[in-house]
Enzyme design. Sequence first.
Site, mmCIF file in Angstrom:
data_model
loop_
_atom_site.group_PDB
_atom_site.id
_atom_site.type_symbol
_atom_site.label_atom_id
_atom_site.label_comp_id
_atom_site.label_asym_id
_atom_site.label_seq_id
_atom_site.Cartn_x
_atom_site.Cartn_y
_atom_site.Cartn_z
ATOM 1 C CE1 TYR A 54 73.612 -57.885 -6.464
ATOM 2 C CE2 TYR A 54 72.396 -59.802 -6.878
ATOM 3 C CZ TYR A 54 72.698 -59.110 -6.985
ATOM 4 O OH TYR A 54 72.475 -57.818 -8.634
ATOM 5 N N GLY A 61 73.409 -55.423 -9.927
ATOM 6 C CA GLY A 61 74.410 -55.445 -10.886
ATOM 7 C C GLY A 61 75.173 -53.526 -10.218
#
Length: 139
Positions: A54, A61
């Site tokens: 990530y 987001g």
Amino acid sequence: MTTVILDGAHLSIDDVWTVAVDGADAILDESARTRVQTCHEAVMRLVAAGEIAYGVTTGFGAFKKRLIALEQTAVLQVNLIRSHAAGVGPLADEPTVRAMLLVRANTLAKGHSGVRPLVIETLLDLLRRRVTPVVPVQG
């Protein structure tokens, strides 16, 4: 003067005041340094293996499912810094910015972000050398 030891878990408001206002030194706890380094190495292994990490090989987001090509990951990180470097309005005062640097360093000391220990040491060097970044209050 007291030296505040950052371990990612035990920073008090008194510690923040001591560093931000009184100018005390802050150092990274060795066990925290080990956690940070271990996490960084894990992220680097994921990236090298072409796995999802990530914010490194994905967007952020709402764009967390958007994969970033390996050759674009460095550009993503530069653009992240650029997007966070924009702001408007009056400037935050020195003690507030110093408190922000300390709290960010302590958060990173938890060892969950994947940063290198050097990132935390650089934040602590800014505090130690009384280098205060210009930070607008909005943005």
